[in-house]
Scaffold this motif. Structure first.
Motif, PDB file in Angstrom:
ATOM      1  N   ASP A 183      42.126  15.232 -61.310  1.00 53.77           N
ATOM      2  CA  ASP A 183      42.887  14.314 -62.162  1.00 53.77           C
ATOM      3  C   ASP A 183      44.111  14.994 -62.753  1.00 53.77           C
ATOM      4  O   ASP A 183      44.710  14.480 -63.683  1.00 53.77           O
ATOM      5  CB  ASP A 183      42.005  13.729 -63.264  1.00 53.77           C
ATOM      6  N   THR A 184      44.550  16.108 -62.199  1.00 54.53           N
ATOM      7  CA  THR A 184      45.687  16.830 -62.786  1.00 54.53           C
ATOM      8  C   THR A 184      46.983  16.043 -62.685  1.00 54.53           C
ATOM      9  O   THR A 184      47.890  16.260 -63.468  1.00 54.53           O
ATOM     10  CB  THR A 184      45.879  18.211 -62.143  1.00 54.53           C
ATOM     11  N   HIS A 185      47.098  15.130 -61.712  1.00 50.20           N
ATOM     12  CA  HIS A 185      48.321  14.346 -61.567  1.00 50.20           C
ATOM     13  C   HIS A 185      48.159  12.930 -62.079  1.00 50.20           C
ATOM     14  O   HIS A 185      49.083  12.139 -62.015  1.00 50.20           O
ATOM     15  CB  HIS A 185      48.771  14.308 -60.111  1.00 50.20           C
ATOM     16  N   ALA A 186      46.979  12.614 -62.565  1.00 46.19           N
ATOM     17  CA  ALA A 186      46.704  11.239 -62.974  1.00 46.19           C
ATOM     18  C   ALA A 186      46.862  11.059 -64.472  1.00 46.19           C
ATOM     19  O   ALA A 186      46.609  11.962 -65.242  1.00 46.19           O
ATOM     20  CB  ALA A 186      45.284  10.855 -62.570  1.00 46.19           C
ATOM     21  N   GLN A 187      47.301   9.866 -64.845  1.00 44.66           N
ATOM     22  CA  GLN A 187      47.244   9.497 -66.246  1.00 44.66           C
ATOM     23  C   GLN A 187      45.936   8.756 -66.435  1.00 44.66           C
ATOM     24  O   GLN A 187      45.221   8.519 -65.471  1.00 44.66           O
ATOM     25  CB  GLN A 187      48.450   8.652 -66.625  1.00 44.66           C
ATOM     26  N   ALA A 188      45.629   8.423 -67.632  1.00 46.44           N
ATOM     27  CA  ALA A 188      44.357   7.737 -67.889  1.00 46.44           C
ATOM     28  C   ALA A 188      44.280   6.473 -67.051  1.00 46.44           C
ATOM     29  O   ALA A 188      45.294   5.857 -66.732  1.00 46.44           O
ATOM     30  CB  ALA A 188      44.228   7.402 -69.363  1.00 46.44           C
ATOM     31  N   VAL A 189      43.091   6.109 -66.699  1.00 46.52           N
ATOM     32  CA  VAL A 189      42.891   4.890 -65.922  1.00 46.52           C
ATOM     33  C   VAL A 189      43.434   3.725 -66.712  1.00 46.52           C
ATOM     34  O   VAL A 189      43.126   3.547 -67.876  1.00 46.52           O
ATOM     35  CB  VAL A 189      41.379   4.681 -65.643  1.00 46.52           C
ATOM     36  N   PRO A 190      44.297   2.934 -66.080  1.00 48.43           N
ATOM     37  CA  PRO A 190      44.872   1.796 -66.795  1.00 48.43           C
ATOM     38  C   PRO A 190      43.833   0.758 -67.134  1.00 48.43           C
ATOM     39  O   PRO A 190      42.806   0.665 -66.575  1.00 48.43           O
ATOM     40  CB  PRO A 190      45.897   1.239 -65.825  1.00 48.43           C
ATOM     41  N   ASP A 244      37.995  -0.416 -60.239  1.00 47.48           N
ATOM     42  CA  ASP A 244      38.465  -1.764 -59.915  1.00 47.48           C
ATOM     43  C   ASP A 244      38.773  -2.557 -61.185  1.00 47.48           C
ATOM     44  O   ASP A 244      39.792  -3.252 -61.263  1.00 47.48           O
ATOM     45  CB  ASP A 244      37.429  -2.497 -59.062  1.00 47.48           C
ATOM     46  N   GLU A 245      37.908  -2.457 -62.177  1.00 45.92           N
ATOM     47  CA  GLU A 245      38.160  -3.148 -63.448  1.00 45.92           C
ATOM     48  C   GLU A 245      39.460  -2.649 -64.078  1.00 45.92           C
ATOM     49  O   GLU A 245      40.266  -3.437 -64.572  1.00 45.92           O
ATOM     50  CB  GLU A 245      37.002  -2.928 -64.417  1.00 45.92           C
ATOM     51  N   GLY A 246      39.644  -1.335 -64.068  1.00 49.62           N
ATOM     52  CA  GLY A 246      40.869  -0.757 -64.623  1.00 49.62           C
ATOM     53  C   GLY A 246      42.102  -1.206 -63.870  1.00 49.62           C
ATOM     54  O   GLY A 246      43.119  -1.555 -64.461  1.00 49.62           O
ATOM     55  N   ARG A 247      42.024  -1.216 -62.552  1.00 47.41           N
ATOM     56  CA  ARG A 247      43.167  -1.616 -61.736  1.00 47.41           C
ATOM     57  C   ARG A 247      43.529  -3.085 -61.977  1.00 47.41           C
ATOM     58  O   ARG A 247      44.701  -3.422 -62.128  1.00 47.41           O
ATOM     59  CB  ARG A 247      42.878  -1.384 -60.263  1.00 47.41           C
ATOM     60  N   ARG A 248      42.519  -3.945 -62.016  1.00 44.33           N
ATOM     61  CA  ARG A 248      42.805  -5.368 -62.254  1.00 44.33           C
ATOM     62  C   ARG A 248      43.451  -5.579 -63.620  1.00 44.33           C
ATOM     63  O   ARG A 248      44.380  -6.379 -63.776  1.00 44.33           O
ATOM     64  CB  ARG A 248      41.542  -6.204 -62.099  1.00 44.33           C
ATOM     65  N   SER A 249      42.968  -4.846 -64.603  1.00 44.74           N
ATOM     66  CA  SER A 249      43.542  -4.935 -65.940  1.00 44.74           C
ATOM     67  C   SER A 249      44.989  -4.452 -65.937  1.00 44.74           C
ATOM     68  O   SER A 249      45.873  -5.059 -66.548  1.00 44.74           O
ATOM     69  CB  SER A 249      42.694  -4.103 -66.904  1.00 44.74           C
ATOM     70  N   PHE A 250      45.239  -3.363 -65.217  1.00 47.75           N
ATOM     71  CA  PHE A 250      46.592  -2.803 -65.135  1.00 47.75           C
ATOM     72  C   PHE A 250      47.516  -3.752 -64.383  1.00 47.75           C
ATOM     73  O   PHE A 250      48.680  -3.932 -64.771  1.00 47.75           O
ATOM     74  CB  PHE A 250      46.531  -1.429 -64.468  1.00 47.75           C
ATOM     75  N   GLU A 251      47.019  -4.364 -63.311  1.00 50.87           N
ATOM     76  CA  GLU A 251      47.825  -5.342 -62.564  1.00 50.87           C
ATOM     77  C   GLU A 251      48.281  -6.473 -63.471  1.00 50.87           C
ATOM     78  O   GLU A 251      49.423  -6.927 -63.393  1.00 50.87           O
ATOM     79  CB  GLU A 251      47.033  -5.909 -61.381  1.00 50.87           C
ATOM     80  N   SER A 252      47.384  -6.935 -64.341  1.00 52.82           N
ATOM     81  CA  SER A 252      47.749  -8.028 -65.239  1.00 52.82           C
ATOM     82  C   SER A 252      48.795  -7.599 -66.258  1.00 52.82           C
ATOM     83  O   SER A 252      49.549  -8.414 -66.768  1.00 52.82           O
ATOM     84  CB  SER A 252      46.509  -8.589 -65.937  1.00 52.82           C
ATOM     85  N   LEU A 253      48.865  -6.314 -66.530  1.00 53.04           N
ATOM     86  CA  LEU A 253      49.851  -5.782 -67.475  1.00 53.04           C
ATOM     87  C   LEU A 253      51.238  -5.677 -66.831  1.00 53.04           C
ATOM     88  O   LEU A 253      52.242  -6.022 -67.444  1.00 53.04           O
ATOM     89  CB  LEU A 253      49.391  -4.412 -67.975  1.00 53.04           C
ATOM     90  N   VAL A 254      51.311  -5.222 -65.579  1.00 46.82           N
ATOM     91  CA  VAL A 254      52.617  -4.998 -64.946  1.00 46.82           C
ATOM     92  C   VAL A 254      53.185  -6.238 -64.264  1.00 46.82           C
ATOM     93  O   VAL A 254      54.407  -6.369 -64.147  1.00 46.82           O
ATOM     94  CB  VAL A 254      52.578  -3.810 -63.946  1.00 46.82           C
ATOM     95  N   ALA A 255      52.318  -7.140 -63.814  1.00 44.05           N
ATOM     96  CA  ALA A 255      52.775  -8.321 -63.060  1.00 44.05           C
ATOM     97  C   ALA A 255      53.842  -9.141 -63.782  1.00 44.05           C
ATOM     98  O   ALA A 255      54.827  -9.550 -63.155  1.00 44.05           O
ATOM     99  CB  ALA A 255      51.591  -9.199 -62.675  1.00 44.05           C
ATOM    100  N   PRO A 256      53.727  -9.386 -65.091  1.00 40.39           N
ATOM    101  CA  PRO A 256      54.774 -10.164 -65.762  1.00 40.39           C
ATOM    102  C   PRO A 256      56.157  -9.504 -65.729  1.00 40.39           C
ATOM    103  O   PRO A 256      57.166 -10.159 -65.955  1.00 40.39           O
ATOM    104  CB  PRO A 256      54.266 -10.269 -67.211  1.00 40.39           C
ATOM    105  N   HIS A 257      56.193  -8.213 -65.405  1.00 33.35           N
ATOM    106  CA  HIS A 257      57.473  -7.496 -65.318  1.00 33.35           C
ATOM    107  C   HIS A 257      58.026  -7.509 -63.897  1.00 33.35           C
ATOM    108  O   HIS A 257      59.038  -6.863 -63.615  1.00 33.35           O
ATOM    109  CB  HIS A 257      57.290  -6.051 -65.806  1.00 33.35           C
ATOM    110  N   GLY A 258      57.342  -8.224 -62.993  1.00 34.33           N
ATOM    111  CA  GLY A 258      57.843  -8.393 -61.635  1.00 34.33           C
ATOM    112  C   GLY A 258      57.622  -7.210 -60.717  1.00 34.33           C
ATOM    113  O   GLY A 258      58.312  -7.092 -59.698  1.00 34.33           O
ATOM    114  N   VAL A 259      56.694  -6.327 -61.069  1.00 34.28           N
ATOM    115  CA  VAL A 259      56.398  -5.181 -60.207  1.00 34.28           C
ATOM    116  C   VAL A 259      54.892  -5.090 -59.965  1.00 34.28           C
ATOM    117  O   VAL A 259      54.097  -5.594 -60.754  1.00 34.28           O
ATOM    118  CB  VAL A 259      56.908  -3.844 -60.798  1.00 34.28           C
ATOM    119  N   SER A 260      54.555  -4.440 -58.871  1.00 29.94           N
ATOM    120  CA  SER A 260      53.150  -4.177 -58.561  1.00 29.94           C
ATOM    121  C   SER A 260      52.742  -2.853 -59.209  1.00 29.94           C
ATOM    122  O   SER A 260      53.586  -2.097 -59.706  1.00 29.94           O
ATOM    123  CB  SER A 260      52.964  -4.079 -57.045  1.00 29.94           C
TER     124      SER A 260
END
Length: 166
Positions: A159-166, A35-51
């Motif tokens: 985790d073979t299809h995953a990139q590092a947790v954002p 959840d911490e990683g996801r919230r951090s990642f959301e804050s990174l992508v949101a300014p670019h207008g995407v989820s």
């Protein structure tokens, strides 16, 4: 005796009862960390207008190249499974970040490709995402990161299809 990290986790979630066992505490810690990683990642992508989900589709399509991918193949590659793939692509198409075209040999199939505007968003996020991943795992050595991934595999977390947790 309760380990300090387990006590700290209980305090963070304001749980007064002890965890059922170690796997219970580990599961709660995993969900909390994700959840911490996801919230951090959301804050990174949101300014670019995407989820986060839309970014994931764009990332997959950038990797597919000019040929693109059928909708169901995109859905299969998502880091977080989402039954609403058509709706996700509708939104990206409305933003002119992806294009759709019917397959000429199989009219039932729709191929999606990333537009230059969509690629620009993913490209712009490459370096900030790399830095964010480094920050997220700053307390771990490279060997500990490898051990973490091995432990995911041992626990049955693929985790073979995953990139590092954002």
């Amino acid at each position: 005796m309760e380990r300090p990290s387990v006590r700290r986790l209980r305090e963070e979630i304001q749980q007064t009862k002890p965890f059922q066992d170690r796997s219970h505490a580990a599961g709660i810690a995993l969900v909390r960390t994700a959840d911490e990683g996801r919230r951090s990642f959301e804050s990174l992508v949101a300014p670019h207008g995407v989820s986060v989900e839309q970014y994931n589709v764009l990332r997959i399509l950038r990797g597919a190249g000019e040929k693109g991918l059928p909708t169901l193949e995109i859905a299969a590659r998502l880091l977080e499974k989402n039954p609403g793939i058509t709706r996700l692509i509708d939104k990206l198409e409305a933003k002119q970040l992806v294009r759709r075209a019917r397959c000429e040999t199989d009219r039932r199939q729709v191929f999606c490709t990333i537009t230059p505007a969509g690629a620009a968003i993913v490209n712009a996020l490459d370096e900030p995402l790399r830095r964010q991943n480094q920050q997220f795992f700053r307390g771990l050595t490279p060997k500990q990161i490898d051990t973490l991934r091995a432990n995911y595999a041992a626990a049955g977390i693929d985790d073979t299809h995953a990139q590092a947790v954002p």
